[in-house]
Design a protein around this motif. Structure first.
Motif, PDB file in Angstrom:
ATOM      1  N   THR A 186       0.691  -5.885 -23.555  1.00 22.76           N
ATOM      2  CA  THR A 186       1.754  -6.119 -22.913  1.00 22.76           C
ATOM      3  C   THR A 186       3.164  -5.138 -23.029  1.00 22.76           C
ATOM      4  O   THR A 186       3.682  -4.720 -22.139  1.00 22.76           O
ATOM      5  CB  THR A 186       2.284  -7.456 -23.745  1.00 22.76           C
ATOM      6  OG1 THR A 186       1.242  -8.574 -23.513  1.00 22.76           O
ATOM      7  CG2 THR A 186       3.512  -8.024 -22.928  1.00 22.76           C
ATOM      8  N   ALA A 187       3.344  -4.662 -24.304  1.00 23.94           N
ATOM      9  CA  ALA A 187       4.291  -3.740 -24.602  1.00 23.94           C
ATOM     10  C   ALA A 187       4.089  -2.523 -23.743  1.00 23.94           C
ATOM     11  O   ALA A 187       5.240  -1.834 -23.318  1.00 23.94           O
ATOM     12  CB  ALA A 187       4.401  -3.619 -26.023  1.00 23.94           C
ATOM     13  N   LEU A 188       2.965  -1.981 -23.670  1.00 23.17           N
ATOM     14  CA  LEU A 188       2.621  -0.855 -22.849  1.00 23.17           C
ATOM     15  C   LEU A 188       2.771  -1.153 -21.629  1.00 23.17           C
ATOM     16  O   LEU A 188       3.775  -0.235 -20.855  1.00 23.17           O
ATOM     17  CB  LEU A 188       1.201  -0.493 -23.126  1.00 23.17           C
ATOM     18  CG  LEU A 188       0.883   0.190 -24.538  1.00 23.17           C
ATOM     19  CD1 LEU A 188      -0.539   0.707 -24.553  1.00 23.17           C
ATOM     20  CD2 LEU A 188       1.915   1.314 -24.901  1.00 23.17           C
ATOM     21  N   THR A 189       2.448  -2.073 -20.951  1.00 23.22           N
ATOM     22  CA  THR A 189       2.644  -2.403 -19.634  1.00 23.22           C
ATOM     23  C   THR A 189       4.305  -2.528 -19.153  1.00 23.22           C
ATOM     24  O   THR A 189       4.632  -2.243 -18.048  1.00 23.22           O
ATOM     25  CB  THR A 189       2.050  -3.808 -19.258  1.00 23.22           C
ATOM     26  OG1 THR A 189       0.666  -3.696 -19.810  1.00 23.22           O
ATOM     27  CG2 THR A 189       2.006  -4.105 -17.812  1.00 23.22           C
ATOM     28  N   ALA A 190       4.755  -3.262 -20.188  1.00 25.36           N
ATOM     29  CA  ALA A 190       6.502  -3.370 -19.930  1.00 25.36           C
ATOM     30  C   ALA A 190       6.995  -1.910 -19.852  1.00 25.36           C
ATOM     31  O   ALA A 190       8.211  -1.935 -19.049  1.00 25.36           O
ATOM     32  CB  ALA A 190       7.111  -3.965 -21.072  1.00 25.36           C
ATOM     33  N   ARG A 191       6.475  -0.914 -20.408  1.00 30.20           N
ATOM     34  CA  ARG A 191       6.841   0.497 -20.194  1.00 30.20           C
ATOM     35  C   ARG A 191       6.149   1.263 -18.946  1.00 30.20           C
ATOM     36  O   ARG A 191       6.059   2.357 -19.100  1.00 30.20           O
ATOM     37  CB  ARG A 191       6.931   1.148 -21.414  1.00 30.20           C
ATOM     38  CG  ARG A 191       7.892   0.701 -22.425  1.00 30.20           C
ATOM     39  CD  ARG A 191       8.041   1.622 -23.565  1.00 30.20           C
ATOM     40  NE  ARG A 191       7.045   1.282 -24.701  1.00 30.20           N
ATOM     41  CZ  ARG A 191       6.892   2.145 -25.755  1.00 30.20           C
ATOM     42  NH1 ARG A 191       7.430   3.532 -25.711  1.00 30.20           N
ATOM     43  NH2 ARG A 191       6.042   1.895 -26.577  1.00 30.20           N
ATOM     44  N   ASN A 192       5.789   0.568 -18.215  1.00 32.37           N
ATOM     45  CA  ASN A 192       4.920   0.841 -16.961  1.00 32.37           C
ATOM     46  C   ASN A 192       3.726   1.874 -17.012  1.00 32.37           C
ATOM     47  O   ASN A 192       3.513   2.733 -16.640  1.00 32.37           O
ATOM     48  CB  ASN A 192       6.039   2.128 -16.075  1.00 32.37           C
ATOM     49  CG  ASN A 192       6.629   1.490 -15.152  1.00 32.37           C
ATOM     50  OD1 ASN A 192       6.043   0.368 -14.402  1.00 32.37           O
ATOM     51  ND2 ASN A 192       7.962   1.875 -14.962  1.00 32.37           N
ATOM     52  N   TYR A 193       2.916   1.361 -18.244  1.00 35.00           N
ATOM     53  CA  TYR A 193       1.793   1.954 -18.674  1.00 35.00           C
ATOM     54  C   TYR A 193       0.611   1.779 -17.385  1.00 35.00           C
ATOM     55  O   TYR A 193       0.683   0.484 -17.053  1.00 35.00           O
ATOM     56  CB  TYR A 193       1.217   1.462 -19.653  1.00 35.00           C
ATOM     57  CG  TYR A 193      -0.350   1.637 -20.005  1.00 35.00           C
ATOM     58  CD1 TYR A 193      -0.580   2.944 -20.614  1.00 35.00           C
ATOM     59  CD2 TYR A 193      -1.097   0.568 -20.046  1.00 35.00           C
ATOM     60  CE1 TYR A 193      -1.958   3.218 -20.768  1.00 35.00           C
ATOM     61  CE2 TYR A 193      -2.542   0.656 -20.448  1.00 35.00           C
ATOM     62  CZ  TYR A 193      -2.864   2.161 -20.871  1.00 35.00           C
ATOM     63  OH  TYR A 193      -4.074   2.274 -21.236  1.00 35.00           O
ATOM     64  N   GLU A 239      -1.118  -8.163 -27.442  1.00 37.80           N
ATOM     65  CA  GLU A 239       0.534  -7.734 -27.566  1.00 37.80           C
ATOM     66  C   GLU A 239       0.958  -6.173 -27.315  1.00 37.80           C
ATOM     67  O   GLU A 239       1.894  -6.014 -26.491  1.00 37.80           O
ATOM     68  CB  GLU A 239       1.044  -8.072 -28.946  1.00 37.80           C
ATOM     69  CG  GLU A 239       1.341  -9.567 -29.238  1.00 37.80           C
ATOM     70  CD  GLU A 239       1.702  -9.710 -30.843  1.00 37.80           C
ATOM     71  OE1 GLU A 239       2.178 -10.718 -31.019  1.00 37.80           O
ATOM     72  OE2 GLU A 239       1.672  -8.786 -31.812  1.00 37.80           O
ATOM     73  N   LEU A 240       0.078  -5.226 -27.675  1.00 33.76           N
ATOM     74  CA  LEU A 240       0.150  -4.062 -27.534  1.00 33.76           C
ATOM     75  C   LEU A 240      -0.015  -3.661 -25.947  1.00 33.76           C
ATOM     76  O   LEU A 240       0.790  -2.963 -25.492  1.00 33.76           O
ATOM     77  CB  LEU A 240      -0.812  -3.169 -28.341  1.00 33.76           C
ATOM     78  CG  LEU A 240      -0.724  -1.460 -28.087  1.00 33.76           C
ATOM     79  CD1 LEU A 240       0.554  -1.015 -28.775  1.00 33.76           C
ATOM     80  CD2 LEU A 240      -1.952  -1.106 -28.427  1.00 33.76           C
TER      81      LEU A 240
END
Ligand SMILES: Nc1ncnc2c1ncn2[C@@H]1O[C@H](COP(=O)(O)OP(=O)(O)OP(=O)(O)O)[C@@H](O)[C@H]1O
Ligand SMILES: [Mg+2]
Lengths: 254, 296
Positions: free
Chosen positions: A213-220, A210-211
Motif C-alpha cells: 500500500t505504502a509503495l503504491t501510494a508513492r506511484n510504485y 501495508e508495504l
C-alpha cells in the motif's frame, strides 16, 4: 550476524568504493582457491585478518570469534575427506577395523584434508572481510552494476530491511509474553513459542500488505528505482589490489 | 480553478470482513487550507486517507480532485498520487529500504524526474526534516521518531500539492512535534494543502484552519476551530476531550473572570491577553496558578 551488520556500517573503510572492496575480496578468494601452495593460503588468511582488523578496525578478538563460527562446520566437512573406507588396512596411518572393513586416514588424505581446511578458512576470511566492510545494500548495488537480475536484487533489499522489522516484532512479542509468565515452564514455553511463530507469520503477511500500500501510494509500478550513494573511484586502490593478487600468485612459485 | 482542491461526496466504504469503516463522508478542502481530522481509535481516519490517494476505491459516493472526479485507471491514479501524498501512521510499514537515501529518492524517481533534480529534492527534504546527519545510518538503527521523520521526508521529496499526514506527531518528542507543526505552517504558507489526523485536540485546535470530527465512520462535526468546540456534546460523544484553552475559557466565563464577549482564544498568549489585570513581569513555565491570583 547482527554484529556483522553493525561493523559493516561503522568500519573505517566505509567510505571506500564498495566495488573496490568487492573486487579485492573476490579476487583474493579466487587466488586462494586456485593456488596449490599452502603458503599462499596462509598469506591470504593473514592478509584478510590484517585488512579487517588493522585496516577496517574490527577488534581482533571479534574477528577470531567470527572465524570460529564456520570452523566446526568446515572441520566436519573435511573429516569425510581425511577418512576413507577400505578392505586393506595397510595404507592407513591409523584406523578402526570392523570385521573386514577398515575406516582410516592415510597420510596423503590427511594432508589433503588439512589443505582444504585451510583453503576454506582462507575463502571464508575473504567473505568476512567483505561483510565487515561493506553494508548489504552496497553489495547489492555492486551486484546491480554487475547486471544481476533486478527482481532478485529488489527481493534481497526488501528481505534485508524486513529481517530487522520482524526481529523487532519478535522481541516485542517475546517481551510481552515473558512479562506474562510465558516462559516459566516447559509447557508455557512450548505454547508461547508456537503462538509467537504463528503471530509472526500473520504479521509478516500483514506487513507485506501495508508495504505494498505504502509503495503504491508513492506511484510504485512494479520496479523499485532509487538513487544510490556515490563513492569516489580510486585507480590507486585498483593498482594496489592488482599488485597484491599478483604477489599472492607469485608466492605459488616459491 | 475549482473552489475546493479535494472533495468527497457521500463516500462509503466497507472492508471485506464487513466492517463499515466510512458512512456518507462529505468533506471539502480548499486549496492551501490546514485541515485537522480528529477522531478516536477506529473512527475511520486512516481509511478515509487511503481513499484520498486512490488506494481504496469508495463503495459508494464520489471523490473529486480539483473539481474533477477521480478516474480509477492507471493514468488517473498516477495523476492523483502525484498530487496527493500520504505519510503513513507506522513508518515501519512505509520504509522499504535500509538506506535513507534510497528511501527518499524512490518517490521522486517514480515521478520520472532527472537524477540531478531528484538529488536536490532529497537533500531539501532531508534538511526540512533535519535528518541530514542520519543519511549514512541504516533505517533499522534509527529511533521511531527518526524513522517517522524519514517517512515524512519521503513524501516531501515528491512535492505533492496536498500532503496528508496520518498521526504525524504521535511518537515525536515535544521539540520535534513543535518543529514539525512549524514545518507544516511553512508548507501551507508555500501554498500546499495540508491534512492531518490526530487525537491531540490541543494541537488541532491551535493549528488548523478547519477541523473535522469523525466518529464511527461519520463526520459528526466540522468547521473552524472556534466554532467546532462551541458544542461540546459532539466532541464528548466522539470520545475526544476539549482543548484546554476552550475549557479554560469556559471556566473563566462561568466565574465571570472574562468579559462575556471575549473571543475564544487560539493560543495561550491570546488567553492571557484577554485576562486583563496588570502584567507584573514574566511568568515562568508551570505557574499558571499565579495568573489566576492576580485576577479580581
Ligand atoms: N484491513 C482492514 N480490514 C478490516 N477492517 C479494517 C481494516 N482496516 C481497518 N479496519 C476497521 O475499520 C475501522 C476504521 O479503521 P481506521 O484504521 O480507518 O481507523 P483510524 O481512525 O485510523 O484509527 P486510529 O486512530 O486507531 O489509527 C476500524 O473499525 C477498523 O477496525
Ligand atoms: Mg489510523
Amino acid at each position: 550476524m547482527f554484529d556483522l551488520d553493525t561493523y559493516a556500517y561503522t568500519n573505517r573503510w566505509i567510505k571506500i568504493h564498495p566495488l573496490e572492496k568487492f573486487v579485492f575480496a573476490l579476487a583474493t578468494m579466487l587466488v586462494c582457491l586456485i593456488s596449490p601452495s599452502v603458503v599462499v593460503v596462509g598469506a591470504v588468511l593473514l592478509l584478510m585478518t590484517v585488512a579487517s582488523t588493522k585496516g577496517a578496525g574490527t577488534p581482533v578478538g571479534q574477528f577470531f570469534r567470527f572465524m570460529m563460527i564456520p570452523f566446526s562446520f568446515i572441520l566436519t566437512g573435511v573429516l569425510t575427506i581425511a577418512f576413507s573406507v577400505s578392505h586393506d588396512p595397510g595404507g592407513f596411518l591409523f584406523g578402526f577395523t570392523f570385521g573386514s572393513i577398515t575406516v582410516g586416514a592415510s597420510q596423503a588424505n590427511l594432508m589433503k584434508a588439512g589443505f582444504i581446511f585451510f583453503k576454506s578458512l582462507g575463502a571464508v576470511s575473504c567473505l568476512y572481510f567483505l561483510s565487515l566492510t561493506t553494508p548489504v545494500l552496497e553489495v547489492i548495488s555492486v551486484l546491480r552494476k554487475l547486471k544481476a537480475p533486478s527482481l532478485f536484487l529488489e527481493l534481497m533489499g526488501l528481505v534485508y530491511r524486513f529481517i530487522f522489522v520482524l526481529m523487532d516484532t519478535t522481541a516485542l512479542i517475546r517481551m510481552s509474553q515473558t512479562s506474562r509468565l510465558g516462559y516459566v515452564s516447559a509447557k508455557n514455553t512450548f505454547r508461547s513459542l508456537s503462538q509467537l511463530i504463528s503471530s509472526l507469520f500473520v504479521r509478516s503477511f500483514h506487513r507485506a500488505g501495508e508495504l505494498a500500500t505504502a509503495l503504491t501510494a508513492r506511484n510504485y509500478t512494479g520496479e523499485i528505482r532509487t538513487l544510490e550513494k556515490e563513492y569516489p573511484v580510486s585507480k590507486r586502490n585498483y593498482a594496489v589490489i592488482l599488485g597484491i593478487e599478483l604477489g599472492l600468485l607469485l608466492l605459488n612459485f616459491t | 480553478m475549482a473552489a475546493f482542491i479535494l472533495e468527497t461526496e457521500a463516500v462509503e466504504y466497507v472492508y471485506p470482513d464487513g466492517t463499515q469503516a466510512l458512512r456518507k463522508i462529505d468533506m471539502a478542502v480548499a486549496k492551501g487550507q490546514k485541515v485537522a481530522i480528529l477522531g478516536s481509535n477506529g473512527a475511520g481516519k486512516s481509511t478515509l486517507f487511503l481513499h484520498l490517494n486512490g488506494i481504496l476505491r469508495p463503495a459508494g459516493g464520489k471523490i473529486r480532485y480539483d473539481g474533477r472526479e477521480v478516474v480509477y485507471n492507471a493514468a488517473g491514479l498516477r495523476e492523483l498520487r502525484t498530487r496527493v501524498g500520504i505519510v503513513f501512521q507506522d513508518p515501519d510499514s512505509q520504509l522499504f529500504s535500509a538506506s535513507v537515501l534510497q528511501e527518499i529518492s524512490f518517490g521522486p524517481l517514480n515521478l520520472g524526474l532527472e537524477k540531478r533534480e531528484v538529488k536536490e529534492r532529497v537533500l531539501k527534504a532531508m534538511s526540512e526534516t533535519e535528518i541530514e546527519d542520519l543519511a549514512d545510518k541504516p533505517t533499522h538503527m534509527l529511533s521511531f521518531g527518526q524513522k517517522k521523520r524519514v517517512a515524512i521526508a519521503d513524501i516531501l521529496a515528491m512535492m505533492p500539492e496536498v500532503i496528508i499526514f496520518d498521526e504525524p506527531t504521535a511518537w515525536l518528542d515535544p521539540r520535534h512535534a513543535r518543529e514539525f507543526m512549524q514545518l507544516l505552517d511553512h508548507l501551507a504558507a508555500a501554498g500546499r494543502t495540508i491534512i492531518i489526523s490526530t487525537h491531540d485536540v490541543d494541537i488541532a485546535y491551535a493549528w488548523a484552519d478547519n477541523i473535522l470530527i469523525m466518529n464511527h465512520g461519520q463526520i459528526v462535526a466540522s468547521g473552524v476551530p472556534t466554532e467546532v468546540f462551541r458544542h461540546p456534546d459532539s466532541i464528548i460523544a466522539a470520545d475526544l476531550a476539549l482543548p484546554w484553552l476552550v475549557e479554560m475559557h469556559g471556566e473563566l466565563m462561568r466565574r465571570d473572570w472574562l468579559r462575556p464577549d471575549a473571543p475564544l482564544p487560539r493560543s495561550k498568549e491570546a488567553l492571557f491577553a484577554s485576562l486583563g489585570g496588570h502584567d507584573k513581569g514574566k511568568i515562568t513555565a508551570g505557574t499558571t496558578g499565579t495568573v489566576l491570583r492576580v485576577l479580581p
